[in-house]
Write a protein that holds these residues in place. Structure first.
Motif, short mmCIF file in Angstrom:
data_model
loop_
_atom_site.label_atom_id
_atom_site.label_comp_id
_atom_site.label_asym_id
_atom_site.label_seq_id
_atom_site.Cartn_x
_atom_site.Cartn_y
_atom_site.Cartn_z
N GLY A 16 0.80 -1.31 -0.02
CA GLY A 16 -0.10 0.14 -0.23
C GLY A 16 0.93 1.41 0.01
O GLY A 16 0.18 2.76 0.15
N LEU A 17 1.98 1.13 0.67
CA LEU A 17 2.86 2.25 0.10
C LEU A 17 3.31 2.13 -1.03
O LEU A 17 4.40 1.69 -1.38
CB LEU A 17 4.28 2.34 1.34
CG LEU A 17 3.00 2.93 3.00
CD1 LEU A 17 4.03 2.35 3.58
CD2 LEU A 17 2.38 3.89 2.91
N SER A 53 2.66 7.62 1.17
CA SER A 53 1.16 7.08 0.51
C SER A 53 1.48 7.12 -1.03
O SER A 53 2.23 8.59 -1.77
CB SER A 53 0.39 7.74 1.18
OG SER A 53 0.31 8.99 1.05
N ASP A 55 0.02 9.55 -2.97
CA ASP A 55 -0.94 10.99 -3.52
C ASP A 55 0.95 11.47 -3.25
O ASP A 55 0.25 12.96 -3.54
CB ASP A 55 -1.64 10.70 -2.61
CG ASP A 55 -1.80 10.65 -1.00
OD1 ASP A 55 -1.05 10.33 -0.75
OD2 ASP A 55 -2.32 11.73 -0.68
#
Length: 90
Positions: A16-17, A53, A55
């Motif tokens: 997820g990272l 993250s 974004d």
């Protein structure tokens, strides 16, 4: 044992990272991040990361090989990144 990008530890921690080194628009030389107070190794294993993250935009990533003569401040070379953070919601 070192946890490089092909290790299960790396995959678990990065779930997820984003690894800033692989996501960077520009990268410096690929020094090994662990040198054990010995010579700096070009294209050696990278076992230190900065994770963000998805974004966050990664403009650049570098491994800093600084030393004072033959003395290093640590047995690991620091990873440095330039990031562009997403705009905060108003």
């Amino acid at each position: 044992t070192p946890a490089g990008p092909d290790s299960p530890t790396y995959r678990m921690l990065t779930g997820g990272l984003v690894d800033t080194w692989t996501a960077a628009a520009h990268r410096g030389p690929a020094y090994s991040t662990w040198h054990g107070f010995g010579p700096v190794v070009v294209d050696g294993p990278r076992i230190d990361w900065i994770l963000v993250s998805p974004d966050v935009a990664v403009e650049s990533a570098h491994v800093n090989p600084f030393r004072d003569g033959d003395r290093f401040p640590s047995d690991h070379l620091p990873v440095q990144v330039r990031l562009r953070l997403p705009a905060m919601p108003q």
